[in-house]
Design a protein around this motif. Structure first.
Motif, short mmCIF file in Angstrom:
data_model
loop_
_atom_site.label_atom_id
_atom_site.label_comp_id
_atom_site.label_asym_id
_atom_site.label_seq_id
_atom_site.Cartn_x
_atom_site.Cartn_y
_atom_site.Cartn_z
N PHE A 1 0.85 -1.19 0.00
CA PHE A 1 0.00 0.00 0.00
C PHE A 1 0.88 1.25 0.00
CE2 PHE A 1 -2.95 -3.16 1.63
CZ PHE A 1 -4.12 -2.84 0.96
N GLU A 2 0.42 2.27 -0.69
CA GLU A 2 1.21 3.49 -0.82
C GLU A 2 1.07 4.42 0.36
OE1 GLU A 2 1.33 7.87 -2.30
OE2 GLU A 2 -0.42 6.67 -1.75
N SER A 3 -0.12 4.45 1.00
CA SER A 3 -0.37 5.52 1.97
C SER A 3 -1.38 5.12 3.03
CB SER A 3 -0.89 6.77 1.23
OG SER A 3 -1.97 6.44 0.38
N LEU A 4 -1.37 5.89 4.10
CA LEU A 4 -2.32 5.76 5.19
C LEU A 4 -2.79 7.15 5.58
CD1 LEU A 4 -3.75 4.31 7.58
CD2 LEU A 4 -1.62 4.60 8.87
N PHE A 5 -4.12 7.32 5.65
CA PHE A 5 -4.71 8.60 6.03
C PHE A 5 -5.53 8.42 7.30
CE2 PHE A 5 -3.70 9.13 1.63
CZ PHE A 5 -3.45 10.48 1.47
N LEU A 6 -5.26 9.23 8.31
CA LEU A 6 -5.97 9.15 9.58
C LEU A 6 -6.88 10.36 9.76
CD1 LEU A 6 -3.24 7.88 12.06
CD2 LEU A 6 -4.80 6.56 10.62
N PRO A 7 -8.12 10.12 10.19
CA PRO A 7 -9.04 11.23 10.46
C PRO A 7 -8.78 11.84 11.83
CG PRO A 7 -10.12 9.15 10.88
CD PRO A 7 -8.74 8.81 10.38
N GLU A 8 -9.52 12.90 12.13
CA GLU A 8 -9.34 13.60 13.40
C GLU A 8 -10.67 14.03 13.99
OE1 GLU A 8 -6.50 17.03 15.04
OE2 GLU A 8 -7.73 17.72 13.35
N HIS A 9 -10.82 13.79 15.28
CA HIS A 9 -11.86 14.41 16.10
C HIS A 9 -11.26 14.65 17.47
CE1 HIS A 9 -15.43 14.50 13.57
NE2 HIS A 9 -15.03 13.32 13.08
N SER A 10 -11.26 15.89 17.91
CA SER A 10 -10.72 16.19 19.24
C SER A 10 -11.59 15.58 20.32
CB SER A 10 -10.62 17.70 19.44
OG SER A 10 -11.90 18.31 19.35
N HIS A 11 -12.91 15.54 20.07
CA HIS A 11 -13.89 15.00 21.01
C HIS A 11 -15.22 14.91 20.27
CE1 HIS A 11 -14.73 19.28 21.02
NE2 HIS A 11 -15.86 19.07 21.67
N ILE A 12 -16.18 14.25 20.86
CA ILE A 12 -17.54 14.21 20.32
C ILE A 12 -18.47 14.77 21.40
CG2 ILE A 12 -19.44 12.77 19.49
CD1 ILE A 12 -17.10 12.98 17.53
N PRO A 13 -19.08 15.92 21.16
CA PRO A 13 -20.00 16.49 22.15
C PRO A 13 -21.15 15.54 22.48
CG PRO A 13 -19.41 18.14 20.52
CD PRO A 13 -18.88 16.83 20.01
N ALA A 14 -21.52 15.51 23.73
CA ALA A 14 -22.58 14.60 24.18
C ALA A 14 -23.95 14.98 23.64
CB ALA A 14 -22.62 14.56 25.71
N SER A 15 -24.12 16.22 23.20
CA SER A 15 -25.43 16.66 22.72
C SER A 15 -25.88 15.91 21.47
CB SER A 15 -25.40 18.16 22.40
OG SER A 15 -24.58 18.41 21.27
N ARG A 16 -24.89 15.61 20.57
CA ARG A 16 -25.15 14.87 19.33
C ARG A 16 -26.28 15.48 18.50
NH1 ARG A 16 -23.06 13.93 16.89
NH2 ARG A 16 -23.80 12.11 15.78
N LYS A 17 -26.29 16.81 18.35
CA LYS A 17 -27.27 17.46 17.50
C LYS A 17 -26.91 17.32 16.02
CE LYS A 17 -28.58 20.91 20.98
NZ LYS A 17 -28.60 22.36 21.33
N SER A 18 -25.63 17.40 15.70
CA SER A 18 -25.20 17.25 14.31
C SER A 18 -25.35 15.79 13.88
CB SER A 18 -23.74 17.68 14.15
OG SER A 18 -23.59 19.05 14.40
N PRO A 19 -26.04 15.54 12.77
CA PRO A 19 -26.22 14.16 12.33
C PRO A 19 -24.92 13.54 11.86
CG PRO A 19 -27.05 15.68 10.67
CD PRO A 19 -26.71 16.50 11.88
N ALA A 20 -24.79 12.25 12.02
CA ALA A 20 -23.60 11.54 11.56
C ALA A 20 -23.50 11.64 10.04
CB ALA A 20 -23.67 10.08 11.99
N PRO A 21 -22.28 11.68 9.49
CA PRO A 21 -22.12 11.83 8.04
C PRO A 21 -22.88 10.79 7.23
CG PRO A 21 -20.02 12.09 9.15
CD PRO A 21 -21.00 11.64 10.20
N GLY A 22 -22.90 9.54 7.70
CA GLY A 22 -23.59 8.50 6.96
C GLY A 22 -25.00 8.23 7.44
N GLY A 23 -25.49 9.07 8.37
CA GLY A 23 -26.80 8.84 8.95
C GLY A 23 -26.75 7.82 10.07
N GLY A 24 -27.80 7.71 10.83
CA GLY A 24 -27.87 6.72 11.91
C GLY A 24 -27.00 7.10 13.08
#
Length: 278
Positions: free
Chosen positions: A28-51
């Motif tokens: 494999f040529e590469s590895l890409f890692l995502p980032e989240h500093s934290h996930i707020p407990a309110s969870r008002k923003s919907p998940a990118p893929g839904g659910g």
């Protein structure tokens, strides 16, 4: 076309160094890692893929620390963020982190950035979701000034600093490749700044020309992420001239991760680099 992997490295799955070694051994040529500093407990923003938001979002390790550890045990694997949430970060500290990682890895870093989707997470960092695009534009200009100028300064609406010295500079010149993650707005931003574009893969190979049509007439490198392991899709992106295709691997224990990587190699083997002896 180059083939990479993206995954959440957490405290519950394969370690970053073991993953890096496994990727390099399989070509494999590469590895890409995502980032989240934290996930707020309110969870008002919907998940990118839904659910429900998957568990690994809550437990992601810091990408820069993790990639630094991977750099120490690999030699040719390209290390990237996919994506750094730059709008939630101090631009001066981030410039030093990227330059340091590029030095540690001997010029193997790719800087994927994005405007993010979790509005509560942004707000916790003092970022106004309504102006995050304008903020990102200024950050991109400011961080490149820090990397390329011995005495850097920047004066904008959101980012403002007087002349300063900041070392180290990145090993890659003028700086590591930058890819803007996202859809149409990200493509427009990549064109304006002369950077790369990092969209999500389409599901149907027939939709590839329409997805990439916005870039007609522009010399914009493209890395496509979250691709399905489908030979027709892989060939379609290769024929379209995409620089890199990145497959998503779920966060799993070591043995299960290795099996998942082996399944990808069966389909994408003709695009992989040389493998290493076990």
């Amino acid at each position: 076309m180059k083939i990479g992997i993206t995954t959440f490295v957490t405290d519950e799955g394969i370690s970053g160094p073991k993953l890096g070694v496994a990727l390099e051994a399989r070509g494999f040529e590469s590895l890409f890692l995502p980032e989240h500093s934290h996930i707020p407990a309110s969870r008002k923003s919907p998940a990118p893929g839904g659910g429900e938001l998957p568990r690994e979002y809550y437990r992601a390790l810091d990408p820069f620390v993790t990639l630094g550890a991977i750099a120490a045990v690999t030699e040719r694997l390209i290390l990237g963020t996919g994506v750094t949430l730059l709008i939630q970060r101090d631009v001066i500290h981030t410039a030093k982190e990227v330059a340091t990682l590029d030095r540690i890895s001997r010029g193997r870093f790719i800087f994927g950035v994005g405007a993010g989707w979790n509005r509560e997470e942004m707000a916790d960092h003092g970022t106004d979701p309504r102006t995050r695009g304008a903020l990102l534009d200024e950050q991109l200009d400011a961080i490149r000034a820090i990397w390329t100028e011995d005495v850097a300064e920047y004066h904008g609406r959101f980012i403002d600093f007087d002349p300063m010295y900041a070392w180290p500079k990145p090993m890659q010149t003028p700086h590591p490749p930058i890819f803007i993650g996202g859809a149409e707005a990200a493509a427009e931003r990549a064109i304006r700044h002369g950077l790369g574009w990092l969209p999500a893969a389409v599901a149907d190979p027939a939709a590839i020309p329409a997805q990439l049509a916005r870039l007609d007439g522009y010399d914009v490198p493209v890395t496509v992420a979250f691709a399905a392991v489908d030979s027709a899709l892989i060939d379609g992106y290769a024929e379209a001239g995409v620089e890199r295709l990145v497959f998503s691997v779920p966060t799993l224990p070591e043995l299960e991760t290795l099996r998942a990587l082996d399944e990808i190699t069966k389909v994408a083997d003709r695009y992989l680099g040389p493998t290493l002896a076990p």
